[in-house]
Design a protein around this motif. Structure first.
Motif, PDB file in Angstrom:
ATOM      1  N   ARG A 126       0.845  -1.193   0.000  1.00  0.00           N
ATOM      2  CA  ARG A 126       0.000   0.000   0.000  1.00  0.00           C
ATOM      3  C   ARG A 126       0.879   1.241   0.000  1.00  0.00           C
ATOM      4  NH1 ARG A 126      -3.797  -1.361   5.019  1.00  0.00           N
ATOM      5  NH2 ARG A 126      -2.111  -2.783   5.517  1.00  0.00           N
ATOM      6  N   THR A 127       0.295   2.331  -0.448  1.00  0.00           N
ATOM      7  CA  THR A 127       1.046   3.582  -0.449  1.00  0.00           C
ATOM      8  C   THR A 127       1.433   3.928   0.976  1.00  0.00           C
ATOM      9  OG1 THR A 127      -0.178   4.336  -2.367  1.00  0.00           O
ATOM     10  CG2 THR A 127       0.980   6.009  -1.078  1.00  0.00           C
ATOM     11  N   ALA A 128       2.698   4.189   1.196  1.00  0.00           N
ATOM     12  CA  ALA A 128       3.184   4.486   2.536  1.00  0.00           C
ATOM     13  C   ALA A 128       4.239   5.573   2.442  1.00  0.00           C
ATOM     14  CB  ALA A 128       3.783   3.229   3.171  1.00  0.00           C
ATOM     15  N   PRO A 129       4.496   6.249   3.549  1.00  0.00           N
ATOM     16  CA  PRO A 129       5.536   7.267   3.528  1.00  0.00           C
ATOM     17  C   PRO A 129       6.870   6.657   3.119  1.00  0.00           C
ATOM     18  CG  PRO A 129       4.261   7.348   5.577  1.00  0.00           C
ATOM     19  CD  PRO A 129       3.863   6.098   4.856  1.00  0.00           C
ATOM     20  N   THR A 130       7.666   7.416   2.367  1.00  0.00           N
ATOM     21  CA  THR A 130       8.981   6.920   1.984  1.00  0.00           C
ATOM     22  C   THR A 130       9.918   7.032   3.176  1.00  0.00           C
ATOM     23  OG1 THR A 130       9.590   9.114   1.187  1.00  0.00           O
ATOM     24  CG2 THR A 130       8.665   7.568  -0.428  1.00  0.00           C
ATOM     25  N   GLY A 131      10.826   6.060   3.293  1.00  0.00           N
ATOM     26  CA  GLY A 131      11.777   6.069   4.395  1.00  0.00           C
ATOM     27  C   GLY A 131      11.178   5.467   5.656  1.00  0.00           C
ATOM     28  N   PRO A 132      12.002   5.329   6.692  1.00  0.00           N
ATOM     29  CA  PRO A 132      11.539   4.746   7.955  1.00  0.00           C
ATOM     30  C   PRO A 132      10.414   5.565   8.591  1.00  0.00           C
ATOM     31  CG  PRO A 132      13.939   4.806   7.859  1.00  0.00           C
ATOM     32  CD  PRO A 132      13.444   5.620   6.700  1.00  0.00           C
ATOM     33  N   ILE A 133       9.546   4.877   9.311  1.00  0.00           N
ATOM     34  CA  ILE A 133       8.451   5.518  10.033  1.00  0.00           C
ATOM     35  C   ILE A 133       8.897   5.727  11.469  1.00  0.00           C
ATOM     36  CG2 ILE A 133       6.073   5.239  10.834  1.00  0.00           C
ATOM     37  CD1 ILE A 133       5.706   3.396   8.327  1.00  0.00           C
ATOM     38  N   ALA A 134       8.830   6.968  11.940  1.00  0.00           N
ATOM     39  CA  ALA A 134       9.271   7.296  13.290  1.00  0.00           C
ATOM     40  C   ALA A 134       8.080   7.318  14.227  1.00  0.00           C
ATOM     41  CB  ALA A 134       9.983   8.647  13.310  1.00  0.00           C
ATOM     42  N   SER A 139      12.021   3.492  15.355  1.00  0.00           N
ATOM     43  CA  SER A 139      12.060   3.686  13.905  1.00  0.00           C
ATOM     44  C   SER A 139      11.732   2.359  13.232  1.00  0.00           C
ATOM     45  CB  SER A 139      13.446   4.172  13.473  1.00  0.00           C
ATOM     46  OG  SER A 139      13.515   4.262  12.055  1.00  0.00           O
ATOM     47  N   ILE A 140      10.784   2.388  12.287  1.00  0.00           N
ATOM     48  CA  ILE A 140      10.326   1.173  11.603  1.00  0.00           C
ATOM     49  C   ILE A 140      10.646   1.328  10.123  1.00  0.00           C
ATOM     50  CG2 ILE A 140       8.348  -0.337  11.154  1.00  0.00           C
ATOM     51  CD1 ILE A 140       7.011   1.202  13.607  1.00  0.00           C
ATOM     52  N   ASP A 141      11.605   0.536   9.662  1.00  0.00           N
ATOM     53  CA  ASP A 141      12.026   0.574   8.258  1.00  0.00           C
ATOM     54  C   ASP A 141      11.395  -0.616   7.543  1.00  0.00           C
ATOM     55  OD1 ASP A 141      13.286   0.562   5.812  1.00  0.00           O
ATOM     56  OD2 ASP A 141      15.272   1.018   6.612  1.00  0.00           O
ATOM     57  N   LEU A 142      10.272  -0.372   6.873  1.00  0.00           N
ATOM     58  CA  LEU A 142       9.527  -1.453   6.225  1.00  0.00           C
ATOM     59  C   LEU A 142      10.274  -2.018   5.023  1.00  0.00           C
ATOM     60  CD1 LEU A 142       5.915   0.046   6.358  1.00  0.00           C
ATOM     61  CD2 LEU A 142       6.901  -1.677   7.871  1.00  0.00           C
ATOM     62  N   ASP A 143      11.047  -1.184   4.345  1.00  0.00           N
ATOM     63  CA  ASP A 143      11.778  -1.646   3.166  1.00  0.00           C
ATOM     64  C   ASP A 143      12.821  -2.703   3.531  1.00  0.00           C
ATOM     65  OD1 ASP A 143      10.371  -0.006   1.456  1.00  0.00           O
ATOM     66  OD2 ASP A 143      11.786   1.649   1.665  1.00  0.00           O
ATOM     67  N   HIS A 144      13.417  -2.564   4.711  1.00  0.00           N
ATOM     68  CA  HIS A 144      14.494  -3.474   5.106  1.00  0.00           C
ATOM     69  C   HIS A 144      14.113  -4.367   6.291  1.00  0.00           C
ATOM     70  CE1 HIS A 144      16.528  -0.082   3.033  1.00  0.00           C
ATOM     71  NE2 HIS A 144      17.241  -1.055   2.512  1.00  0.00           N
ATOM     72  N   SER A 150      15.862   3.912  19.932  1.00  0.00           N
ATOM     73  CA  SER A 150      17.003   4.748  20.327  1.00  0.00           C
ATOM     74  C   SER A 150      18.266   4.328  19.595  1.00  0.00           C
ATOM     75  CB  SER A 150      17.212   4.677  21.846  1.00  0.00           C
ATOM     76  OG  SER A 150      16.064   5.130  22.537  1.00  0.00           O
ATOM     77  N   GLY A 151      18.113   3.944  18.339  1.00  0.00           N
ATOM     78  CA  GLY A 151      19.251   3.569  17.503  1.00  0.00           C
ATOM     79  C   GLY A 151      19.699   2.133  17.636  1.00  0.00           C
ATOM     80  N   GLU A 152      19.129   1.381  18.583  1.00  0.00           N
ATOM     81  CA  GLU A 152      19.509  -0.016  18.786  1.00  0.00           C
ATOM     82  C   GLU A 152      18.509  -0.938  18.087  1.00  0.00           C
ATOM     83  OE1 GLU A 152      22.231  -1.101  20.395  1.00  0.00           O
ATOM     84  OE2 GLU A 152      22.860   0.977  20.745  1.00  0.00           O
ATOM     85  N   ILE A 153      19.036  -1.970  17.412  1.00  0.00           N
ATOM     86  CA  ILE A 153      18.172  -2.937  16.732  1.00  0.00           C
ATOM     87  C   ILE A 153      17.286  -3.658  17.747  1.00  0.00           C
ATOM     88  CG2 ILE A 153      18.134  -5.113  15.443  1.00  0.00           C
ATOM     89  CD1 ILE A 153      18.887  -2.910  13.647  1.00  0.00           C
ATOM     90  N   ARG A 226      -3.952   1.126  17.437  1.00  0.00           N
ATOM     91  CA  ARG A 226      -3.456   2.240  16.644  1.00  0.00           C
ATOM     92  C   ARG A 226      -1.975   2.444  16.975  1.00  0.00           C
ATOM     93  NH1 ARG A 226      -6.152   5.793  18.974  1.00  0.00           N
ATOM     94  NH2 ARG A 226      -7.845   6.259  17.516  1.00  0.00           N
ATOM     95  N   LEU A 227      -1.159   2.666  15.923  1.00  0.00           N
ATOM     96  CA  LEU A 227       0.241   3.038  16.127  1.00  0.00           C
ATOM     97  C   LEU A 227       0.345   4.552  16.024  1.00  0.00           C
ATOM     98  CD1 LEU A 227       3.267   2.110  16.409  1.00  0.00           C
ATOM     99  CD2 LEU A 227       3.380   2.372  13.920  1.00  0.00           C
TER     100      LEU A 227
END
Length: 229
Positions: A126-134, A139-144, A150-153, A226-227
């Motif tokens: 579905r159409t989604a914002p480009t780049g990670p979602i904050a 941070s949620i990076d759907l592409d990867h 806080s920067g930790e996986i 809801r997120l």
């Protein structure tokens, strides 16, 4: 120029399955691909990146659940299990490992095709914002398929990630219990809200600053989640 057909990879060691399933898939408008073992199937997924996979659990070289587990390390498309194993524990384990649906042998071709169409609809991009979602510190990076806090996986199970990803794609909107259950566990589990409660609880433990007072994944009582992003 005609549009490319939806590719379906069938991983099964029974020649008769391929003999009747390949023509049925072709007649239904799919582009069938074939693999006869687990290792061949994993190579085919990596090579073709099919739109969907039909995976037998009883393969000659490795258990189908191991194929499923390894495939989920690099493949995000829908996987439908096709198996003669009818024990509930087998189904639950396969679904927890990342399968989208489970069809028992013997099966009707019409039912399998309907299940394939359903999981393809549920997982359609579905159409989604480009780049990670904050979302706060998350941070949620759907592409990867990568989630950080806080920067930790953050290490998520396949089901945890799938629930979070569906919420992230419609961040700010309430997603109904049934919609999430069908999208992540399959249509057979549309009423199994306890599965969803457990996974959301696990996500809150991993992502929320205070899991007892969640602000990232909010509950809409009697409706869904809801997120906030």
């Amino acid at each position: 120029m005609s549009a490319a057909r939806t590719t379906v990879l069938v991983i099964d060691d029974e020649p008769q399955i391929h003999r009747f399933l390949s023509p049925a898939l072709d007649a239904a408008g799919f582009d069938p691909k074939r693999a006869d073992s687990g290792q061949e199937g994993l190579r085919a997924i990596a090579l073709w990146n099919p739109d969907a996979v039909v995976l037998d659990l009883g393969l000659p070289d490795m258990d189908g659940k191991d194929v499923l587990k390894r495939a989920r390390e690099f493949y995000a498309g829908p996987i439908v299990i096709l198996s003669a194993r009818d024990r509930e524990a087998e189904k639950i384990e396969a679904l927890d490992l990342g399968a989208n649906d489970y069809v028992e042998k013997p099966f009707g071709v019409g039912e399998l095709l309907a299940r394939l169409r359903a999981v393809l609809r549920q997982t359609a991009p579905r159409t989604a914002p480009t780049g990670p979602i904050a979302a706060g510190e998350v941070s949620i990076d759907l592409d990867h398929r990568r989630v950080t806090r806080s920067g930790e996986i953050v290490r998520l199970t396949p089901k945890e990630y799938d629930v979070l990803a569906h919420l992230a794609r419609d961040a700010g909107k309430v997603i109904g219990h049934r919609d999430l259950l069908v999208a992540v566990w399959g249509a057979a589990h549309r009423e199994d809200t306890q599965y969803l409660r457990v996974v959301v609880g696990q996500l809150r433990q991993k992502l929320e600053a205070d899991p007892a007072r969640p602000t990232l994944i909010e509950t809409e009582p009697g409706v869904g989640y809801r997120l906030n992003a």
